[in-house]
Design a protein around this motif. Sequence first.
Motif, PDB file in Angstrom:
ATOM      1  N   GLY B 375      -1.317  -1.434  -2.507  1.00  0.00           N
ATOM      2  CA  GLY B 375      -0.118  -0.885  -3.132  1.00  0.00           C
ATOM      3  C   GLY B 375      -0.363  -0.547  -4.593  1.00  0.00           C
ATOM      4  O   GLY B 375       0.072   0.499  -5.086  1.00  0.00           O
ATOM      5  N   MET B 378      -2.070   2.633  -4.904  1.00  0.00           N
ATOM      6  CA  MET B 378      -1.209   3.755  -4.550  1.00  0.00           C
ATOM      7  C   MET B 378      -0.110   3.950  -5.591  1.00  0.00           C
ATOM      8  O   MET B 378       0.579   4.968  -5.573  1.00  0.00           O
ATOM      9  CB  MET B 378      -0.574   3.519  -3.176  1.00  0.00           C
ATOM     10  CG  MET B 378      -1.559   3.642  -2.033  1.00  0.00           C
ATOM     11  SD  MET B 378      -0.952   2.951  -0.485  1.00  0.00           S
ATOM     12  CE  MET B 378       0.316   4.111  -0.024  1.00  0.00           C
ATOM     13  N   ALA B 380       2.441   1.512  -6.255  1.00  0.00           N
ATOM     14  CA  ALA B 380       3.703   0.974  -5.772  1.00  0.00           C
ATOM     15  C   ALA B 380       4.462   0.271  -6.893  1.00  0.00           C
ATOM     16  O   ALA B 380       3.855  -0.368  -7.741  1.00  0.00           O
ATOM     17  CB  ALA B 380       3.426  -0.016  -4.640  1.00  0.00           C
ATOM     18  N   SER B 427      -4.229  11.414  -5.833  1.00  0.00           N
ATOM     19  CA  SER B 427      -3.302  10.322  -5.520  1.00  0.00           C
ATOM     20  C   SER B 427      -2.951  10.344  -4.050  1.00  0.00           C
ATOM     21  O   SER B 427      -2.888   9.296  -3.393  1.00  0.00           O
ATOM     22  CB  SER B 427      -2.026  10.461  -6.352  1.00  0.00           C
ATOM     23  OG  SER B 427      -2.327  10.345  -7.694  1.00  0.00           O
ATOM     24  N   ALA B 431      -3.767   7.389  -1.399  1.00  0.00           N
ATOM     25  CA  ALA B 431      -2.788   6.803  -0.487  1.00  0.00           C
ATOM     26  C   ALA B 431      -3.323   6.836   0.940  1.00  0.00           C
ATOM     27  O   ALA B 431      -3.210   5.858   1.688  1.00  0.00           O
ATOM     28  CB  ALA B 431      -1.472   7.560  -0.594  1.00  0.00           C
ATOM     29  N   THR B 435      -4.051   3.625   3.245  1.00  0.00           N
ATOM     30  CA  THR B 435      -3.380   3.513   4.541  1.00  0.00           C
ATOM     31  C   THR B 435      -4.399   3.301   5.641  1.00  0.00           C
ATOM     32  O   THR B 435      -4.226   2.479   6.548  1.00  0.00           O
ATOM     33  CB  THR B 435      -2.590   4.796   4.833  1.00  0.00           C
ATOM     34  OG1 THR B 435      -1.894   5.173   3.668  1.00  0.00           O
ATOM     35  CG2 THR B 435      -1.628   4.580   5.973  1.00  0.00           C
ATOM     36  N   VAL B 517       5.335   9.039  -6.896  1.00  0.00           N
ATOM     37  CA  VAL B 517       4.547   8.027  -6.196  1.00  0.00           C
ATOM     38  C   VAL B 517       4.930   7.983  -4.723  1.00  0.00           C
ATOM     39  O   VAL B 517       4.071   7.934  -3.834  1.00  0.00           O
ATOM     40  CB  VAL B 517       4.753   6.649  -6.872  1.00  0.00           C
ATOM     41  CG1 VAL B 517       4.265   5.551  -5.967  1.00  0.00           C
ATOM     42  CG2 VAL B 517       4.049   6.625  -8.200  1.00  0.00           C
ATOM     43  N   ALA B 518       6.252   8.025  -4.464  1.00  0.00           N
ATOM     44  CA  ALA B 518       6.716   7.953  -3.073  1.00  0.00           C
ATOM     45  C   ALA B 518       6.210   9.154  -2.293  1.00  0.00           C
ATOM     46  O   ALA B 518       5.730   9.022  -1.150  1.00  0.00           O
ATOM     47  CB  ALA B 518       8.236   7.894  -3.035  1.00  0.00           C
ATOM     48  N   ALA B 521       2.616   8.854  -1.564  1.00  0.00           N
ATOM     49  CA  ALA B 521       2.379   7.876  -0.512  1.00  0.00           C
ATOM     50  C   ALA B 521       2.665   8.493   0.849  1.00  0.00           C
ATOM     51  O   ALA B 521       1.879   8.348   1.799  1.00  0.00           O
ATOM     52  CB  ALA B 521       3.251   6.643  -0.742  1.00  0.00           C
ATOM     53  N   GLY B 524       0.139  10.934   1.718  1.00  0.00           N
ATOM     54  CA  GLY B 524      -1.094  10.221   2.045  1.00  0.00           C
ATOM     55  C   GLY B 524      -1.068   9.700   3.462  1.00  0.00           C
ATOM     56  O   GLY B 524      -2.054   9.815   4.207  1.00  0.00           O
ATOM     57  N   VAL B 525       0.076   9.119   3.859  1.00  0.00           N
ATOM     58  CA  VAL B 525       0.188   8.608   5.229  1.00  0.00           C
ATOM     59  C   VAL B 525       0.020   9.758   6.210  1.00  0.00           C
ATOM     60  O   VAL B 525      -0.688   9.642   7.222  1.00  0.00           O
ATOM     61  CB  VAL B 525       1.548   7.899   5.415  1.00  0.00           C
ATOM     62  CG1 VAL B 525       1.743   7.546   6.875  1.00  0.00           C
ATOM     63  CG2 VAL B 525       1.615   6.663   4.545  1.00  0.00           C
TER      64      VAL B 525
END
Lengths: 504, 699
Positions: B375, B378, B380, B427, B431, B435, B517-518, B521, B524-525
């Motif tokens: 996290g 990434m 978090a 970034s 992520a 993951t 950031v969200a 993420a 990234g997922v």
Amino acid sequence: MSTPGPLWLAFALLLAPVAALATLAWPVDAANPARRWRTALLVSAAALTLALCLLGVAPALRGEAATFELLRLTPQVPLALRADALGSLYALSAAGLWLLALIYALGYLQGPNQARTYAALLVGLGAAIGVAYAANLLTFFVFYELLSVLTYLLVIHDQTPRALSAGLTYLVYVLVGGSLVLAGTLVTFAQVGDLSFQPGGSALAFGADPSSLTLAFLCFLLGFGVKAALMPLHGWVAEAHPAAPAPCSALLSGVLVAAGAFGLLRVSFDILGLERLHASGLLPWLALASGATVIVAALRAWQQDDLKRRLAYSTVSQLGYVTLALAQAAPLATLGALVHVVHHAFMKGALFFCAGSFAHVSGRRGMAALAGMSKLAPFSAAAFTLAALGLIGVPPLAGFVSKWWLGLGMLDADAPGALVVLLVGALLAAAYLLPVVYQLYLAEAPPPSEGASGRAHHVDHKPGLVIAIAAAVAVTVLLGLAADATGFPLALARQAVSERFGGG
Amino acid sequence: VRAQVMRASVAATAALTLLAVALLAPVIAEHGSVSWQVPALVGELRFRIDALSALCLALTALLWGAAALHAGPTLAHDPPGRRARYHATALATLLALVTLFSAADLITLYVGFEWLGLSAYLFVIHSGTPAAFRAGRTYLVLTLAGGFAVLTGALLVTSMGGGDLGVVLPLTDADAELRLAAALCLLLGFGVKAGALGLHVWLPGAHSVAPSSASALLSGVMLKAGAYGIARTLTGGVDTSAGTTALRAAAAAAVWPSQAQLAVAVLWWGVATMLLGVALALRQRHAKRLLAYSSISQMGVVLAALGAAGVLGGAGAIGWAGAVAHVLTHALAKALLFFTVGAVILAAGSAELDRLGGLARRLPMTFALLLVGAGALMGAPGTSGLISKSVVHHALEYSAGPAGVATFGAGAAAALVWAERLFVLTSVGTAAVMTKLVVLTFFGRPRSLAAERAREGSWALRLAAALPAGALVLLAVWPVALERPLASQLRAWGLPGGEVGAWLSAPLRSGADLGAVALAALAGVALFGLVERSALDRRPLPAALSFDTGVAALAAAWARSAQRLRQRRAAAQHTWASGLGAWRIASRWRTPGADGGAIERRFAQARRAALRTDAVEARVRVAWRSAAVAAWRSAHRAAARLDASWRLARDHAALSEAERSELLERTRRRIDRRSRDIGLALSALVAVWLLLLAAFRFG
């Protein structure tokens, strides 16, 4: 110069040779109870010589050189000694390494020729002191030739065919070199009429013919170049070092090869002087030859399988730094060169001592024989590693200090090309020394036989060997950590440089 | 017993360092720095601890203590001699780092740097396997070369009268080239340690073969020694003694020939490093190699932040803040990740992601701790990752803004916008990488018997991981711990330090930062899902992207341009020869009594000479062309061979598990070796080129 000066100079010169005569009186025999006395006499003679040399350091640092006239060979040129900073520097390194080599030899040398070798060692110490403290070129030449010839006895100690042929090679090279030095001396004397060493050059005072002095310098370059292992005059080095027993190899590297470089320094700065040096036009060629020596010898060292040959080529390469710095004829570079002569002597001494104990343990030459040696001779392996790191120039060991000053000197003399040679040489030093360390510690060891481990136990507990190795490594560390302390080589070198360059 | 004594002394030294930093903290806060000298080596070794040094020292001590804890279970099955060697190495590297981080001048820094590099070799070869020795050799060669580059830089700087890390060099115009050479030497030397692109080839191998506790130290702290060196190189000109308020750019311009150009080079170097690192990390199927490539990428982020600080000049405080914050975040997070992955390896017996899976229920504590580390990388919220990544992001944004325009003009600043975009892309990649690590390790079904039987190991493993995890969270909830030293350091560099608090606390409240950031993420997922679904990471690189093809294309382009050059030269020679002939004819004609036959002969002679040149040129051209074609062919053959063995390894169902993994391993090694060789060759080329340049300029 009619009154004889302080007597300690004469003592420093004559003590060891006289002791050598005394040792000849005792027959060499393992069962002989007098053996212990002989050992004591040898060691104390060398130690006393070192102590006498230390005595001269303080006045030399103040710039007061003690002088002593031995005898008058010719009306113009006496046989005289003079303990200035430059001489003291070389005398200290010679006497120090000699003491260690002697202690090592007492635990190492075997066979019927011991008495001869010990006598040669002690007389050689006297000759080395004479070379260091010589007040003029004639005195220098006399002791220099004496040292060369005595060293022949050290090379052929084993009297195997190999050693004898190496000795012959050595003798031919060195005598031809010596005759060139003599030729240079004669030319200088004919031109200048004075052979005394004077900081700044004695040849300047007289209206000597410049081209003749250039010829003299050429003779000196070639003559001392043989001894200093300047390529392509280095042929004897790789023969003589492996053939000689380990303590003698250490002396060959640390004192004898250095004597060539020392002679070159003496002649350049104290006879010819800076102006003549530059005017001769030979300095760029010297720089070129030295640069080639540094790189080529390091590459040759990399190829060698025999550890002592490897170390011999390493000496050629390292002494190349000294002549390379000399060719810059600049104060900081000269400082680096002087310091490197001393620091290299002790590091290379430690390396040869360790190489000797490895050869003793395995009974074989070659890199493969070193595998797993850290288990058989852990002390020597650790010492070898430290000394190797020092020679590569890893701080805070002795090699770093001298390379630092050499590097600064190259930049100060505006010669970045020389700096590149220096750094490539150091990188190559890592390339030819680290594989040895790798073999010692990490290579797959052969299955140990009973005999081998028994002998190993023997080596790491032989007091002579252990003391000599420990002392050499301790000096390596000390010269690095406390390099700038008063009375250390760096201080002497500073004094010597400031006498010659003024204020530097 | 020897191992225990060594381990205890590592822990004691770490504790002492922490204690010393804690005691010195108020003094540093008051005076800016603490300095002392030890007479040794060339003159004296000089030390100075300022706020940045103190931060780095505290970080080092914390992680060394944690690693000493972690090493117990990790090394439990090693012979006692090797364990003792490990702990002795840990002690040596700790002392070297303490020297390095508290150095006041380049010589002292170099002493620490050299010992760090040499002693860490023993970490790399710890396991004693052939793979470890291979990685060790690459490591040693590059480390020695880097060390000598730093030494050269130190020599050059010292010979110019500098060397103190906080004093302006005397400015003389004649020294401009020497100063450039010094800066390049220092950057290259430190770049090796920092794993910057092109000099990173040692890193994946070294970090994946070392024991996990050592990997944590290598990746967590030792890489930072390189970044620290680069930071000190870039700030080497700041005048602390005078206490002036002069802006940094003005002061620094006195040191390096063109500080801004140097900084922008570092910035793009960083961007290239972070992109390549994350792309390669995404391809890894071995947990420790994945983390090692991710380290390269994160060091790229740090380099980019340092570059941005230099580009921003007087307004560069935000860049420095970002770099320092990210150094701390990444050091703690990566150490945490290596500790937890080490625990997973101990429990499940493998670091191959294909042999893990379903460990979330079996190793719940390890899972939770690893989540904190992933996290943090990434970004978090609740970890310092959010802060550091946001600050770096803003620094890159600003450098493309008015400040960048002021330094470089609008065109170059527009290019810097891309640096910011590529950072965002990185970034997303980070992520995806994290993951991948989490999902493949902890979710799904266990893919090996050992993973099915995994149990939590010793408490020491979890405690070791909990220390950096706690620090990550602490820095997030109590940013003052970071703010005070940062502000003090910035003030010491003559930069405004007042806004640091605002930067550090802004991301938590800023919707844009949290949203970024969200989004990263989520993207990234999605990227991970895409990669996993299409099994992209199991496919060989397409020929167009592989190193081999690139090099072959380069060689061909070079050959073509060389050929064109030769043609042009031949044409020029032809013209010259004909012109010469004509001129001679003309001049003869004007000379009274010249005979026509001689003129004719000379003209023919000149033409023949020109034609001869042509023939030679043509032959050379043919040779070039055939060499280029051969290079192309061999590259294609190599690519085809690699491709075939990959396919074989992947598809051959008939092969047993062991054969398959061996084949995979061999193929990967071949690819590794090839890319390493090419990297080495390129570095050697650059080095030779630099040497030639140096010789040409100064020789």
